[in-house]
Design an enzyme around this catalytic site. Structure first.
Site, PDB file in Angstrom:
ATOM      1  CG  HIS A 190     -42.596 -60.770   5.364  1.00 36.92           C
ATOM      2  ND1 HIS A 190     -43.772 -60.835   5.009  1.00 36.92           N
ATOM      3  CD2 HIS A 190     -42.559 -61.078   3.527  1.00 36.92           C
ATOM      4  CE1 HIS A 190     -43.918 -61.527   3.845  1.00 36.92           C
ATOM      5  NE2 HIS A 190     -43.319 -61.759   3.289  1.00 36.92           N
ATOM      6  NE  ARG A 333     -42.208 -61.773  -3.782  1.00 36.92           N
ATOM      7  CZ  ARG A 333     -42.373 -62.412  -2.466  1.00 36.92           C
ATOM      8  NH1 ARG A 333     -42.549 -63.830  -2.234  1.00 36.92           N
ATOM      9  NH2 ARG A 333     -42.278 -61.089  -1.494  1.00 36.92           N
ATOM     10  CD  GLU A 432     -45.495 -67.476  -2.566  1.00 39.52           C
ATOM     11  OE1 GLU A 432     -44.533 -67.264  -1.284  1.00 39.52           O
ATOM     12  OE2 GLU A 432     -45.986 -66.372  -3.364  1.00 39.52           O
ATOM     13  CG  ASN A 455     -40.614 -67.971   3.944  1.00 39.42           C
ATOM     14  OD1 ASN A 455     -40.039 -68.801   4.072  1.00 39.42           O
ATOM     15  ND2 ASN A 455     -40.432 -66.485   3.503  1.00 39.42           N
ATOM     16  CG  ASP A 456     -46.916 -66.963   1.941  1.00 39.84           C
ATOM     17  OD1 ASP A 456     -46.968 -67.129   3.260  1.00 39.84           O
ATOM     18  OD2 ASP A 456     -45.940 -66.440   0.690  1.00 39.84           O
ATOM     19  NE  ARG A 466     -43.867 -65.694   6.065  1.00 40.78           N
ATOM     20  CZ  ARG A 466     -43.629 -65.656   5.063  1.00 40.78           C
ATOM     21  NH1 ARG A 466     -44.586 -66.285   3.704  1.00 40.78           N
ATOM     22  NH2 ARG A 466     -43.427 -64.574   4.995  1.00 40.78           N
ATOM     23  CB  CYS A 503     -36.672 -67.911  -2.956  1.00 38.28           C
ATOM     24  SG  CYS A 503     -38.256 -67.363  -3.322  1.00 38.28           S
TER      25      CYS A 503
HETATM   26  C1  PEP Z   1     -42.145 -67.229   1.086  1.00 36.46           C
HETATM   27  O1  PEP Z   1     -43.516 -67.576   0.683  1.00 36.46           O
HETATM   28  O2  PEP Z   1     -41.395 -68.371   1.035  1.00 36.46           O
HETATM   29  C2  PEP Z   1     -41.471 -66.602   0.243  1.00 36.46           C
HETATM   30  C3  PEP Z   1     -40.057 -66.693  -0.021  1.00 36.46           C
HETATM   31  O3  PEP Z   1     -41.996 -65.526   0.057  1.00 36.46           O
HETATM   32  P1  PEP Z   1     -42.395 -64.400   1.355  1.00 36.46           P
HETATM   33  O4  PEP Z   1     -41.604 -65.064   2.210  1.00 36.46           O
HETATM   34  O5  PEP Z   1     -41.978 -62.756   0.976  1.00 36.46           O
HETATM   35  O6  PEP Z   1     -44.223 -63.796   1.411  1.00 36.46           O
HETATM   36 MG    MG Z   2     -44.113 -65.502  -0.227  1.00 38.19          MG
END
Ligand code: PEP
Ligand code: MG
Length: 581
Positions: A190, A333, A432, A455-456, A466, A503
């Site tokens: 993040h 979200r 995710e 991402n997750d 990650r 996203c």
């Molecule tokens: C993701 O996991 O792709 C996502 C958009 O959420 P975050 O990156 O905030 O975990």
């Molecule tokens: Mg996520």
């Protein structure tokens, strides 16, 4: 000159002086003192406390009443001046005849270990405050200076740090941070996402940059290539200055695309939205030509203001984003705390596997009071624009049912109170967690839209943390397993008649645009800076062509092969389109 190689985490080139930041670097000295020095040590203690009080009062003045809805600054001020702690320090110094820094640390450790064993959750949560307050006193004792934060930066610098919490990144004085160079971290942490949102060139995972860089050293941070240069030779510096100018020119050329539609050559309109973390990003979102906000990570509001952030403060933040977007759609979200996004007062127990732990919707469903307040604030704000609500980390049907029931309860309560909210608010879930992807046929019948969080989804599908730079090579965005899950989710959603957005960071990767289009993705949401490049790809491709490239790519077995194939297709499209721009 020295060169460090790392992970290019946020694009752009920064040139500036190093500022070393390490929130964990207090080394506590231990040395004996004489009887007659006890009162001297105690007077050092009182002076340090006095300075810490002044420092906190100044912070309180700067943040104003809304900046501390939790009242944690007042709590810390009270703790700082707690006569009981002072008495304990006094007694212990006289007993063990050691310096005050060491004694204070001991007293605090004893207090914390006592509090950790009590059942009362409130008292347990105070341990973090005690640690924070004692560090503030210690920093005055050790350095004679305050415990500076990145919010206090007054000069333009390149921040060099072992690692940076998202909570530190969000409060830093962004105008003064030219670049970031870190020992740890990876692209989808993040902090990296924030750096890209704030357009701060960043290199992570260098392993050792903090060991060799000194305060004031001249640095180049090349966030495009993942390189940090320490005290570069004049000719190299010159070359980087030219590179920096060229990069900025290219960026502004790309901005010419802002007013053009994201439409394929055969006329299919694709939704191109932006991700944000704080309301202040709305200006940049509009400046980069986003049609809406596809992901507002609301947890940063909680990280900034504390987890007790009131319904009113939340309502104002959501309202300002909705109004700022002037009727364009805004997907907010709900709270995704946990993992690497922690609020110290709640996350006192260190989990062995925080990314698999008490995170996001799991946290909300065990803290329904906090969740309820957020849902009320969101519903109330819905009358000020075009709101969509989305839930993070849903893993299956039962969890989604419980979550939707919470939303229903909040709606009923507002109705009873006669408080207005928009009659039809689209509700969606993130996909995710691999189990959610696998049961997405069921989930699709319960919501109005999906948004894939790659991402997750990537980290959980491949079992690759990650944020761990050691295994970042294994974090394969284009792994065939991940692509198959995306394919399945889109198919199931379309069969149920609902649209699918993405996203996760993959949505902002121009190489991915072709395959996502080919798979039928309806909306892309990414860091605002990434929008023009993805738009360029979309405008230079037909859906049919995307489908045929995707079909051939899906036969490949290795992510490297898929990447290479997509790179070839992407390159072609860039050069073709540059003449359009
Ligand atoms: C993701 O996991 O792709 C996502 C958009 O959420 P975050 O990156 O905030 O975990
Ligand atoms: Mg996520």
């Amino acid at each position: 000159m020295k060169e460090f190689r790392g992970i290019p985490a946020s694009p752009g080139i920064a040139i500036g002086r190093a500022f070393l930041y390490n929130d964990d670097d207090l080394t506590i000295p231990e040395y004996p003192i004489h009887h007659h020095e006890v009162s001297l040590e105690m007077s050092r203690y009182r002076t340090a406390v006095g300075r810490a009080v002044v420092e906190l009062e100044q912070i309180k003045f700067r943040t104003g009443p809304t900046g501390d809805p939790d009242g944690f600054l007042d709590t810390h001020l009270m703790m700082l001046q707690d006569p009981e702690i002072e008495a304990k320090v006094d007694v212990k110094i006289a007993k063990v005849l050691k310096n005050v820094e060491w004694v204070l640390q001991e007293v605090v450790d004893e207090l914390i270990s006592k509090l950790s064993t009590v059942q009362d959750a409130y008292l347990k949560e105070r341990t973090i405050d005690i640690r924070d307050v004692s560090r503030r006193i210690l920093s005055h004792l050790l350095q004679g200076g305050g415990r500076g934060t990145l919010a206090d930066l007054k000069e333009e610098v390149i921040v060099v740090t072992p690692s940076l919490l998202p909570s530190d990144a969000v409060i830093m004085n962004k105008k003064m941070v030219l670049g970031l160079a870190m020992d740890q971290g990876a692209k989808t942490t993040h902090t990296a996402i924030l750096a890209r949102s704030f357009e701060i060139p960043t290199v992570m995972g260098t392993g050792r940059v903090t060991r060799e860089v000194r305060l004031g050293d001249l640095l180049v941070v090349d966030g495009n290539e993942g390189v940090v240069l320490l005290n570069p030779a004049p000719a190299v510096l010159e070359a980087y200055r030219s590179k920096q100018i060229r990069y900025r020119e290219q960026e502004s050329r790309l901005r010419a695309l802002n007013s053009l539609a994201a439409e394929t050559l055969d006329g299919r309109r694709i939704g191109l939205n932006a991700n944000i973390e704080i309301p202040e990003e709305v200006g940049s979102v509009l400046a980069h030509g986003a049609e809406g906000i596809g992901l507002y990570r609301s947890e940063f509001l909680f990280i900034e203001h504390g987890v007790g952030v009131s319904e009113e403060v939340q309502y104002e933040a959501y309202r300002s984003v909705l109004e700022g977007m002037g009727g364009r759609s805004v997907t907010i979200r709900t709270l995704d705390l946990g993992g690497d996004k922690l609020v110290p007062s709640l996350f006192t127990v260190r989990e062995a596997n925080p990314l698999l732990g008490w995170r996001a919707i799991r946290f909300c469903l065990t803290h329904k009071d906090i969740f309820h307040t957020q849902l009320r604030a969101l519903l109330r704000a819905s009358v000020h624009g075009s709101l969509k609500i989305m839930f993070p980390m849903i893993s299956g049907v039962a969890e989604l049912e419980e979550t939707l029931a919470c939303l229903e309860t909040a709606k009923q309560e507002l109705e009873t109170e006669g408080i207005a909210f928009a009659p039809k608010i689209p509700v969606g879930t993130m996909i995710e967690v691999p189990s959610a992807a696998l049961v997405s046929d069921h989930l699709a019948r319960m919501v109005d839209f999906f948004s894939i969080g790659t991402n997750d989804l990537t980290q959980y599908t491949l079992a690759v943390d990650r944020g761990n730079e050691r295994i970042s090579d294994l974090y394969e965005t284009f792994h065939p397993g991940v692509l198959r899950l995306i394919q399945l989710v889109i198919k199931n959603a379309h069969d149920a008649g609902i649209p699918v957005a993405m996203c996760g960071e993959m949505a902002g990767d121009p190489r991915a645009a072709i395959v996502l289009l080919g798979l039928g993705l309806d909306e892309f949401s990414m860091n605002a800076v990434g929008l023009p490049k993805v738009k360029q790809i979309i405008r230079n491709l037909s859906v049919e062509e995307a489908r045929s490239i995707t079909a051939s790519v899906l036969t490949l077995k290795r992510s490297r092969e898929i990447e290479t194939a997509l790179e070839a297709h992407t390159q072609g499209r860039f050069s073709q389109s540059e003449s359009h721009v």
